[in-house]
Design a protein around this motif. Structure first.
Motif, short mmCIF file in Angstrom:
data_model
loop_
_atom_site.label_atom_id
_atom_site.label_comp_id
_atom_site.label_asym_id
_atom_site.label_seq_id
_atom_site.Cartn_x
_atom_site.Cartn_y
_atom_site.Cartn_z
N ASN A 118 0.85 -1.18 0.00
CA ASN A 118 0.00 0.00 0.00
C ASN A 118 0.89 1.23 0.00
OD1 ASN A 118 -2.67 -1.11 0.08
ND2 ASN A 118 -2.29 -1.73 2.20
N TYR A 119 0.81 2.03 -1.06
CA TYR A 119 1.60 3.24 -1.13
C TYR A 119 1.10 4.25 -0.10
CZ TYR A 119 3.64 1.68 -5.58
OH TYR A 119 4.32 0.98 -6.56
N ASP A 160 -3.45 8.54 -1.58
CA ASP A 160 -4.80 9.14 -1.63
C ASP A 160 -4.73 10.66 -1.70
OD1 ASP A 160 -3.70 9.16 0.92
OD2 ASP A 160 -5.60 8.85 1.96
N HIS A 202 0.86 -0.87 -5.99
CA HIS A 202 -0.15 -0.55 -4.97
C HIS A 202 -1.27 -1.58 -5.04
CE1 HIS A 202 -2.46 1.89 -2.20
NE2 HIS A 202 -3.49 1.83 -3.01
N LYS A 203 -1.64 -2.15 -3.90
CA LYS A 203 -2.62 -3.24 -3.89
C LYS A 203 -3.99 -2.83 -3.36
CE LYS A 203 -1.24 -5.03 0.67
NZ LYS A 203 -0.73 -6.20 1.41
N GLY A 204 -4.10 -1.63 -2.81
CA GLY A 204 -5.37 -1.20 -2.24
C GLY A 204 -6.25 -0.51 -3.26
N HIS A 236 -9.92 -0.57 -8.44
CA HIS A 236 -8.77 -1.36 -8.04
C HIS A 236 -7.84 -1.58 -9.23
CE1 HIS A 236 -11.44 -2.26 -4.65
NE2 HIS A 236 -10.40 -2.73 -4.01
#
Length: 226
Positions: free
Chosen positions: A72-73, A77, A147-149, A156
């Motif tokens: 998760n970067y 956001d 990034h996986k989130g 996604h």
């Protein structure tokens, strides 16, 4: 570092807007070696900025950037909202291309995912999103986002090739982001165009590169108008 390129883009009829990444990187980092805390200096660049970080413990730690490990970067956001606010100010029929270098190119990969997803929803009757205004992407010396989130509005990252027009540029002598990372990133896009220059981890200011970028933009803007 892009003054000559900007001048040639302006002469070709394209305006350039430079957006500043929101995260300031610290000048020093603390690491532990044999249970001893040691302070390292992170180069000499003041006001160095990033679109996201790889660690919430050390904001300057980039050791995981090319490891291709899902993560998760940190702070992504904030950057997405920053771009959303900017895109919201553009008129709907204004041609818009995004360009990013190194981590900025990886951020462009993320923005391209949002653009492609929002265009699909737009064609399904969903209200337009600012990200659907992105017409194409130019990615220089980039690497694939890990990034996986979720990104924004439950979008996604997937393994499907992106339906977003793109030009991928990488340096033959790039040791910071070796060329195979850029080639892998290009494979994330449908019908990606590529250009290899003979230099390293830089944005060349030569005529060949600027002509390639302008020709790409001309073809994409003509396609959008028709």
């Amino acid at each position: 570092r892009t003054k000559k390129l900007e001048k040639r883009l302006n002469q070709a009829g394209y305006d350039c807007a430079y957006l500043e990444a929101p995260h300031i990187l610290p000048m020093t980092s603390m690491i532990e070696i044999e249970r001893q805390k040691i302070q390292l200096t992170n180069g000499q660049r003041e006001n160095a900025r990033a679109w996201f970080m790889y660690s919430d413990k050390d904001r300057a730690d980039t050791s995981l950037s090319l490891k291709e490990i899902p993560m998760n970067y940190v702070g992504l956001d904030t950057s997405i909202l920053h771009l959303k606010d900017f895109l919201s100010q553009l008129v709907n029929d204004q041609f818009c291309a995004i360009l990013g270098f190194s981590q900025g190119a990886t951020f462009c990969h993320i923005l391209s995912i949002l653009a492609a997803a929002k265009r699909v929803k737009l064609h399904s009757g969903v209200d337009a999103s600012p990200f659907s205004k992105i017409d194409c992407s130019i990615l220089l010396s980039g690497f694939t986002s890990m990034h996986k989130g979720p990104l924004c509005d439950d979008v996604h990252i997937s393994n499907d090739a992106l339906n977003c027009r793109s030009l991928h540029i990488y340096g033959e002598k790039d040791t910071s982001v070796p060329i195979f990372h850029g080639q892998k990133l290009a494979r994330c896009f449908l019908d990606a165009e590529t250009y290899i220059h003979p230099k390293g981890h830089v944005i060349p200011q030569n005529r060949d590169l600027s002509d390639k970028i302008i020709n790409f933009l001309d073809s994409e803007s003509d396609y959008i108008r028709t």
